[in-house]
Design an enzyme around this catalytic site. Sequence first.
Site, PDB file in Angstrom:
ATOM      1  CE1 TYR A   1     -44.172 -55.272  26.985  1.00 40.22           C
ATOM      2  CE2 TYR A   1     -44.717 -53.120  27.862  1.00 40.22           C
ATOM      3  CZ  TYR A   1     -44.222 -53.905  26.846  1.00 40.22           C
ATOM      4  OH  TYR A   1     -43.773 -53.313  25.693  1.00 40.22           O
TER       5      TYR A   1
ATOM      6  CG  ASN B   1     -42.611 -54.447  16.880  1.00 38.64           C
ATOM      7  OD1 ASN B   1     -41.506 -53.918  16.965  1.00 38.64           O
ATOM      8  ND2 ASN B   1     -43.316 -54.799  17.946  1.00 38.64           N
TER       9      ASN B   1
ATOM     10  N   GLY C   1     -28.337 -55.451  19.035  1.00 40.18           N
ATOM     11  CA  GLY C   1     -28.911 -56.753  18.732  1.00 40.18           C
ATOM     12  C   GLY C   1     -30.345 -56.829  19.225  1.00 40.18           C
TER      13      GLY C   1
ATOM     14  N   GLY D   1     -27.866 -56.747  25.051  1.00 35.09           N
ATOM     15  CA  GLY D   1     -27.218 -55.937  26.072  1.00 35.09           C
ATOM     16  C   GLY D   1     -27.182 -54.476  25.662  1.00 35.09           C
TER      17      GLY D   1
END
Length: 305
Positions: free
Chosen positions: A52, A148, A220, A224
């Site tokens: 990050y 993940n 998605g 957004g």
Amino acid sequence: MRTMELGKSGLEVPVVSIGCMRINSLDKPSAEEYVKTALDLGANFFDHADIYGGGSCEEIFSEAINMNPTIREKMILQSKCGIRNGMFDFSKEHILDSVDGILKRLKTEYLDILLLHRPDTLVEPDEVAEAFNQLESSGKVRHFGVSNQKPMQIELLKKSIRQPIVANQLQLSITNANMISQGFNVNMENEASIDRDGSILDYCRLHDITIQPWSPFQYGFFEGVFLGNDKFPELNERINEVADKYGVSNTTIAVAWILRHPAKMQPVIGTMNLERLKDCCNAADLHMTREEWYSIYRAAGNILP
């Protein structure tokens, strides 16, 4: 704030995690106010990653709060490693080097939790086990998890490591709910029935691994936010109706929808806006009805057979 146990760790954590991926967008006074506000709200769980801001987010965080042993004991720090230079790296050397860099940037002697970021297909589970053992015995890391990953990838790691996997950070929102949808559409011939993650939701529940949903407001892949978005008129109308009923914001409802699931998930909130931060934390005290949960799920276009 309401708390829960993180996996089988014995560690009590707030039900909302504060994601620090964007903290480098704040100047020092703003970052300091942000962290102080989170602590005042009882949201003392802060999620980082070595990538990050190229590491700058961890540095800005520690500088903003003037990190010292007294304030360190007031918070729970989690960071992630394993992504570097266009590839994934779960080698022992990289894990150990990454943790040393994380600790230096955060100005702390230990992490409460270390997660392995994005699966590395070249992973050697024995190397990961050696790294975890060294980090645990040295006191640099107290608990371990993944990010993940699907069930068989976790099982592969568990073949060698002895530490419990306490968390799995996964993408989930009202509009990105495949891990939920495929469970409804068993034996159906439609898009929602496709199992893209090996039934990771059920697996984590069976093995007491806390799911930490990331991007809880996104649709998605970072396309957004769905809140207030003209692409989702029915969803926003329904969310606003439920928000009005409880006298809260639409942000609160979006987080409360995730918290309503009995998997006892811990959503990672990435907003740097103080008002939205407060709205997110308010979700810890809201328990929507089954009818409200399903109506929001359907309003997003999700299919029930």
